[in-house]
Design an enzyme around this catalytic site. Structure first.
Site, PDB file in Angstrom:
ATOM      1  N   GLY A 281     -29.014 -30.528   3.166  1.00 35.78           N
ATOM      2  CA  GLY A 281     -30.060 -31.374   2.400  1.00 35.78           C
ATOM      3  C   GLY A 281     -28.903 -32.587   2.324  1.00 35.78           C
ATOM      4  CB  ALA A 282     -25.801 -33.361   2.505  1.00 37.81           C
ATOM      5  CG  ASN A 283     -30.465 -35.976   4.732  1.00 36.25           C
ATOM      6  OD1 ASN A 283     -30.062 -34.397   4.706  1.00 36.25           O
ATOM      7  ND2 ASN A 283     -31.697 -36.479   4.987  1.00 36.25           N
TER       8      ASN A 283
ATOM      9  N   GLY B  27     -28.788 -33.699  -3.066  1.00 40.83           N
ATOM     10  CA  GLY B  27     -27.718 -32.760  -1.913  1.00 40.83           C
ATOM     11  C   GLY B  27     -26.708 -34.119  -1.821  1.00 40.83           C
TER      12      GLY B  27
ATOM     13  CE1 TYR C 174     -40.095 -26.146  -3.975  1.00 35.93           C
ATOM     14  CE2 TYR C 174     -40.994 -26.014  -6.829  1.00 35.93           C
ATOM     15  CZ  TYR C 174     -39.900 -26.101  -5.758  1.00 35.93           C
ATOM     16  OH  TYR C 174     -38.729 -27.468  -6.165  1.00 35.93           O
TER      17      TYR C 174
END
Length: 306
Positions: A23-25, A29, A178
């Site tokens: 999730g680095a975009n 992240g 969640y």
């Protein structure tokens, strides 16, 4: 353990470190990857959208021109994608020093499933990362001192959460699914520490506190409007601040295996990162063993530590 003055500038040199951030975009992240790169780490940015990953890599390179960056297409809601991504990493033949299990989904309004038929939230947030970590284990064990940081949430402290119905087939609520997945992140970390004992691998769970990021895309607009207009200025952090617990856990050698790192301000919503108590439900080894074995059966991924 608290670090009242700890900030991004406190990160020790990460030169020679190879890190993967899921999730680095976007959001937390992205800022985790940015600060690791700024500290000298080679960073593998993983996410679903190749175009978004390219944009994120370009943005980081704009701030850190010398950064060593690579992108990796990864869909945690698809075990075939997880396996393919892990194979690409293993093919590099490079020790993996840091794995930041950051990506996730939240408050999906109706029950949906992953490509493998799991409930989407639990399947992405827990099972996807469980499978990814297990498949990357050979690279993690090649490092002299690797660390797996898994991002949970404050809701992991919610009372009464169990893993009796991980598929949410009997009852589905957006936040119930969640909460279950975020408790699983902490429980997974505790069992990973136990099973990795005697190796060079450690694991830490974190939660970022309160921050409005892309993960809230399923939250109703009216609630987001209230939060952004009224609540956010009072208690919310920026994504940069919310990345600090992950960075503290990943780069501070004083953080012990199995710790739970979070903001240390009021209600753990914001503030400098530090070690906080585990959610009570995460402290039971029998629960952790059962969840681990269930995760192995569902994902068909087994961990071989030796």
């Amino acid at each position: 353990m608290s670090a009242s003055t700890w900030a991004a500038g406190s990160i020790p040199s990460q030169s020679g470190t190879f890190a993967l951030v899921t999730g680095a975009n976007t959001g937390i992240g992205f800022h985790t990857a940015l600060e690791l790169a700024r500290a000298g780490a080679a960073v593998l940015l993983a996410g679903r959208s190749t175009s978004s990953l390219a944009e994120a890599a370009a943005a980081i390179a704009g701030e850190v021109p010398a950064a060593e960056l690579t992108t990796l297409q990864l869909d945690l809601a698809d075990l075939a994608s997880v396996a393919a991504a892990a194979e690409q990493v293993l093919a590099l033949g490079r020790p993996l020093d840091l794995l930041i299990n950051n990506a996730g989904v939240m408050a999906v309004p109706e029950r949906r499933t992953t490509k493998d038929g799991f409930e989407l939230t639990f399947g992405t947030n827990h099972l996807g990362h469980f499978a990814l970590t297990g498949r990357l284990l050979p690279a993690l064990l090649r490092s002299d001192a690797s660390r797996v940081v898994t991002v949970s949430a404050r809701v992991a402290r919610s009372r009464g959460t169990t893993f009796d119905d991980v598929a949410s087939e009997r009852k589905y609520t957006p936040m119930g699914a969640y909460t279950k997945s975020k408790l699983a992140n902490v429980v997974f970390t505790q069992e990973l520490v136990r099973r990795a004992h005697g190796t060079g691998l450690t694991a830490v769970a974190v939660h970022p506190g309160a921050a409005m990021t892309g993960i809230q895309r399923h939250v109703p607009r009216v609630i987001k409007a209230i939060v952004s207009g009224v609540i956010e200025p009072l208690i919310m952090q920026s994504p940069t601040q919310a990345a600090m617990p992950s960075l503290f856990a990943a780069t501070n050698p004083a953080v012990p295996a199995g710790a739970f790192v979070a903001p240390t301000g009021r209600m753990e919503g914001r503030g400098a990162p530090g070690i906080v108590p585990l959610p009570p439900a995460a402290a039971d080894p029998a629960t952790a063993k059962d969840l681990w074995e269930l995760s192995e059966r569902l994902t068909h991924v087994s961990y071989a530590f030796r």
